[in-house]
Design a protein around this motif. Structure first.
Motif, PDB file in Angstrom:
ATOM      1  N   PHE A 109       0.824  -1.217   0.000  1.00 21.68           N
ATOM      2  CA  PHE A 109       0.000   0.000   0.000  1.00 21.68           C
ATOM      3  C   PHE A 109       0.857   1.265   0.000  1.00 21.68           C
ATOM      4  CE2 PHE A 109      -2.703  -3.324   1.627  1.00 21.68           C
ATOM      5  CZ  PHE A 109      -3.876  -3.108   0.939  1.00 21.68           C
ATOM      6  N   CYS A 110       1.878   1.259  -0.832  1.00 19.19           N
ATOM      7  CA  CYS A 110       2.797   2.397  -0.894  1.00 19.19           C
ATOM      8  C   CYS A 110       2.216   3.549  -1.713  1.00 19.19           C
ATOM      9  CB  CYS A 110       4.133   1.963  -1.480  1.00 19.19           C
ATOM     10  SG  CYS A 110       4.026   1.334  -3.167  1.00 19.19           S
ATOM     11  N   GLY A 111       1.330   3.264  -2.656  1.00 19.09           N
ATOM     12  CA  GLY A 111       0.718   4.308  -3.465  1.00 19.09           C
ATOM     13  C   GLY A 111       1.502   4.659  -4.715  1.00 19.09           C
ATOM     14  N   TYR A 112       2.595   3.954  -5.003  1.00 15.73           N
ATOM     15  CA  TYR A 112       3.369   4.250  -6.209  1.00 15.73           C
ATOM     16  C   TYR A 112       2.565   3.971  -7.477  1.00 15.73           C
ATOM     17  CZ  TYR A 112       7.635   4.658  -3.407  1.00 15.73           C
ATOM     18  OH  TYR A 112       8.589   5.038  -2.514  1.00 15.73           O
ATOM     19  N   CYS A 113       1.712   2.968  -7.450  1.00 15.24           N
ATOM     20  CA  CYS A 113       0.896   2.650  -8.623  1.00 15.24           C
ATOM     21  C   CYS A 113      -0.077   3.789  -8.920  1.00 15.24           C
ATOM     22  CB  CYS A 113       0.154   1.338  -8.425  1.00 15.24           C
ATOM     23  SG  CYS A 113      -0.876   1.283  -6.949  1.00 15.24           S
ATOM     24  N   VAL A 114      -0.620   4.398  -7.877  1.00 19.26           N
ATOM     25  CA  VAL A 114      -1.562   5.513  -8.053  1.00 19.26           C
ATOM     26  C   VAL A 114      -0.843   6.721  -8.630  1.00 19.26           C
ATOM     27  CG1 VAL A 114      -3.127   7.058  -6.830  1.00 19.26           C
ATOM     28  CG2 VAL A 114      -3.016   4.660  -6.193  1.00 19.26           C
ATOM     29  N   THR A 119      -3.533   8.161 -16.409  1.00 18.70           N
ATOM     30  CA  THR A 119      -4.956   8.419 -16.652  1.00 18.70           C
ATOM     31  C   THR A 119      -5.786   8.436 -15.372  1.00 18.70           C
ATOM     32  OG1 THR A 119      -5.385   6.065 -16.985  1.00 18.70           O
ATOM     33  CG2 THR A 119      -4.839   7.377 -18.941  1.00 18.70           C
ATOM     34  N   ASP A 120      -5.150   8.339 -14.219  1.00 15.65           N
ATOM     35  CA  ASP A 120      -5.842   8.261 -12.925  1.00 15.65           C
ATOM     36  C   ASP A 120      -6.840   7.115 -12.887  1.00 15.65           C
ATOM     37  OD1 ASP A 120      -4.480  10.460 -11.882  1.00 15.65           O
ATOM     38  OD2 ASP A 120      -5.963  11.868 -12.684  1.00 15.65           O
ATOM     39  N   ALA A 121      -6.455   5.994 -13.483  1.00 13.95           N
ATOM     40  CA  ALA A 121      -7.346   4.840 -13.542  1.00 13.95           C
ATOM     41  C   ALA A 121      -7.372   4.080 -12.226  1.00 13.95           C
ATOM     42  CB  ALA A 121      -6.923   3.901 -14.662  1.00 13.95           C
ATOM     43  N   ILE A 122      -6.255   4.017 -11.530  1.00 10.07           N
ATOM     44  CA  ILE A 122      -6.202   3.280 -10.269  1.00 10.07           C
ATOM     45  C   ILE A 122      -6.067   4.277  -9.120  1.00 10.07           C
ATOM     46  CG2 ILE A 122      -3.719   2.881 -10.448  1.00 10.07           C
ATOM     47  CD1 ILE A 122      -4.327   0.146  -9.046  1.00 10.07           C
ATOM     48  N   THR A 123      -6.901   4.080  -8.111  1.00 11.23           N
ATOM     49  CA  THR A 123      -6.881   4.931  -6.927  1.00 11.23           C
ATOM     50  C   THR A 123      -7.022   4.042  -5.700  1.00 11.23           C
ATOM     51  OG1 THR A 123      -9.274   5.244  -6.993  1.00 11.23           O
ATOM     52  CG2 THR A 123      -7.921   6.917  -8.097  1.00 11.23           C
ATOM     53  N   HIS A 124      -6.733   4.640  -4.555  1.00  9.40           N
ATOM     54  CA  HIS A 124      -6.980   3.934  -3.295  1.00  9.40           C
ATOM     55  C   HIS A 124      -8.366   4.306  -2.813  1.00  9.40           C
ATOM     56  CE1 HIS A 124      -3.190   2.050  -2.300  1.00  9.40           C
ATOM     57  NE2 HIS A 124      -2.558   3.136  -2.695  1.00  9.40           N
ATOM     58  N   GLY A 125      -9.154   3.290  -2.472  1.00 14.29           N
ATOM     59  CA  GLY A 125     -10.472   3.527  -1.915  1.00 14.29           C
ATOM     60  C   GLY A 125     -10.410   3.519  -0.401  1.00 14.29           C
ATOM     61  N   HIS A 126     -11.561   3.365   0.236  1.00 15.77           N
ATOM     62  CA  HIS A 126     -11.623   3.337   1.689  1.00 15.77           C
ATOM     63  C   HIS A 126     -11.923   1.947   2.219  1.00 15.77           C
ATOM     64  CE1 HIS A 126     -11.061   7.551   2.206  1.00 15.77           C
ATOM     65  NE2 HIS A 126     -12.070   7.840   1.407  1.00 15.77           N
ATOM     66  N   GLY A 127     -11.786   0.915   1.388  1.00  9.84           N
ATOM     67  CA  GLY A 127     -12.007  -0.452   1.854  1.00  9.84           C
ATOM     68  C   GLY A 127     -10.849  -0.909   2.717  1.00  9.84           C
ATOM     69  N   PHE A 128     -11.149  -1.324   3.945  1.00  5.28           N
ATOM     70  CA  PHE A 128     -10.084  -1.726   4.854  1.00  5.28           C
ATOM     71  C   PHE A 128     -10.263  -3.138   5.373  1.00  5.28           C
ATOM     72  CE2 PHE A 128     -13.315   0.400   7.282  1.00  5.28           C
ATOM     73  CZ  PHE A 128     -13.510  -0.415   8.383  1.00  5.28           C
ATOM     74  N   GLU A 129     -11.371  -3.780   5.090  1.00  2.00           N
ATOM     75  CA  GLU A 129     -11.602  -5.125   5.584  1.00  2.00           C
ATOM     76  C   GLU A 129     -11.128  -6.129   4.545  1.00  2.00           C
ATOM     77  OE1 GLU A 129     -15.726  -5.152   6.553  1.00  2.00           O
ATOM     78  OE2 GLU A 129     -15.369  -4.262   8.502  1.00  2.00           O
ATOM     79  N   LEU A 130      -9.827  -6.393   4.553  1.00  2.00           N
ATOM     80  CA  LEU A 130      -9.220  -7.279   3.574  1.00  2.00           C
ATOM     81  C   LEU A 130      -8.731  -8.577   4.190  1.00  2.00           C
ATOM     82  CD1 LEU A 130      -7.147  -4.600   1.643  1.00  2.00           C
ATOM     83  CD2 LEU A 130      -9.253  -5.689   0.899  1.00  2.00           C
ATOM     84  N   ALA A 131      -8.938  -8.781   5.475  1.00  2.00           N
ATOM     85  CA  ALA A 131      -8.435  -9.974   6.143  1.00  2.00           C
ATOM     86  C   ALA A 131      -9.138 -11.218   5.625  1.00  2.00           C
ATOM     87  CB  ALA A 131      -8.628  -9.858   7.646  1.00  2.00           C
ATOM     88  N   SER A 132      -8.367 -12.297   5.520  1.00  2.00           N
ATOM     89  CA  SER A 132      -8.916 -13.543   5.023  1.00  2.00           C
ATOM     90  C   SER A 132      -8.119 -14.707   5.592  1.00  2.00           C
ATOM     91  CB  SER A 132      -8.858 -13.579   3.495  1.00  2.00           C
ATOM     92  OG  SER A 132      -9.270 -14.829   3.020  1.00  2.00           O
ATOM     93  N   LEU A 133      -8.762 -15.838   5.758  1.00  2.00           N
ATOM     94  CA  LEU A 133      -8.070 -17.038   6.217  1.00  2.00           C
ATOM     95  C   LEU A 133      -7.478 -17.817   5.051  1.00  2.00           C
ATOM     96  CD1 LEU A 133     -10.596 -18.243   8.921  1.00  2.00           C
ATOM     97  CD2 LEU A 133      -8.410 -17.101   9.278  1.00  2.00           C
ATOM     98  N   ASN A 134      -7.862 -17.449   3.834  1.00  2.00           N
ATOM     99  CA  ASN A 134      -7.382 -18.149   2.647  1.00  2.00           C
ATOM    100  C   ASN A 134      -6.604 -17.148   1.794  1.00  2.00           C
ATOM    101  OD1 ASN A 134      -6.970 -19.738   0.436  1.00  2.00           O
ATOM    102  ND2 ASN A 134      -9.136 -20.220   0.094  1.00  2.00           N
ATOM    103  N   ALA A 135      -5.339 -17.441   1.531  1.00  2.00           N
ATOM    104  CA  ALA A 135      -4.488 -16.508   0.795  1.00  2.00           C
ATOM    105  C   ALA A 135      -4.925 -16.340  -0.656  1.00  2.00           C
ATOM    106  CB  ALA A 135      -3.035 -16.974   0.843  1.00  2.00           C
ATOM    107  N   THR A 136      -5.623 -17.297  -1.223  1.00  2.00           N
ATOM    108  CA  THR A 136      -6.043 -17.175  -2.621  1.00  2.00           C
ATOM    109  C   THR A 136      -7.149 -16.145  -2.802  1.00  2.00           C
ATOM    110  OG1 THR A 136      -7.592 -19.011  -2.377  1.00  2.00           O
ATOM    111  CG2 THR A 136      -5.389 -19.538  -3.185  1.00  2.00           C
ATOM    112  N   THR A 137      -7.875 -15.824  -1.736  1.00  2.00           N
ATOM    113  CA  THR A 137      -8.921 -14.809  -1.853  1.00  2.00           C
ATOM    114  C   THR A 137      -8.350 -13.401  -1.793  1.00  2.00           C
ATOM    115  OG1 THR A 137      -9.329 -14.835   0.523  1.00  2.00           O
ATOM    116  CG2 THR A 137     -10.662 -16.315  -0.837  1.00  2.00           C
ATOM    117  N   LEU A 138      -7.061 -13.255  -1.514  1.00  2.00           N
ATOM    118  CA  LEU A 138      -6.433 -11.943  -1.451  1.00  2.00           C
ATOM    119  C   LEU A 138      -5.877 -11.493  -2.793  1.00  2.00           C
ATOM    120  CD1 LEU A 138      -4.688 -12.140   2.006  1.00  2.00           C
ATOM    121  CD2 LEU A 138      -6.699 -10.829   1.375  1.00  2.00           C
TER     122      LEU A 138
END
Length: 167
Positions: A109-114, A119-138
């Motif tokens: 989450f360094c923000g270098y991609c943004v 074209t400002d296509a990728i931005t950081h949103g406010h979604g913070f609930e990313l925890a998961s017990l399965n790594a493939t869902t990340l």
């Protein structure tokens, strides 16, 4: 003498533990929470889950230039480009991102991609609930990050107009 001090310190700690053990449990109703500051409060600079933006015509802003993937220090962005055709327009440019994946197992989450996106296509949103017990869902795919189209126009005046638009 140090044995007496250590025993006294352990006894003091255990007394606090036993005192708290019999107190009622206080539960906070997440994410609404009690009091006047209900819900999650975000700072303007918060970097949450990435979002792929659309332009004013509803087309994707990403033109598959690979600058975000090149700027990423953790190498977590994977893009496959495809050509737009006259029949099927995905973006306003010649190319679009057919596949756009971000591996949140590696993202810092360094923000270098943004910052790198022209074209400002990728931005950081406010979604913070990313925890998961399965790594493939990340591994977030383009469909997970793409901002949805607004189904209803802004000039809907009544619920009858809204029902006609949805029908």
């Amino acid at each position: 003498m140090s044995i007496v001090k250590n025993t006294a310190a352990i006894a003091k700690g255990m007394s606090i533990t036993f005192k708290e053990m019999f107190q009622p449990t206080e539960v906070e109703n997440y994410p609404d929470g009690p009091g006047p500051m209900r819900g999650a409060q975000f700072q303007e600079r918060f970097r949450g889950k990435h979002q792929l933006q659309r332009d004013e015509n509803g087309l994707e802003k990403c033109v598959a230039c690979f600058l975000c993937a090149a700027a990423c220090p953790s190498n977590c962005i994977y893009i496959e480009a495809a050509e737009n055709t006259e029949e099927v327009r995905i973006s306003s440019a010649e190319r679009y991102a057919k596949v756009y994946n971000i591996d949140y197992n590696r993202c810092i989450f360094c923000g270098y991609c943004v910052e790198a996106c022209p074209t400002d296509a990728i931005t950081h949103g406010h979604g913070f609930e990313l925890a998961s017990l399965n790594a493939t869902t990340l591994v977030m795919r383009k469909e997970d990050m793409l901002v949805p189209l607004n189904v209803l126009p802004n000039h809907v005046n009544s619920s009858k107009d809204e029902a006609e638009m949805l029908a």
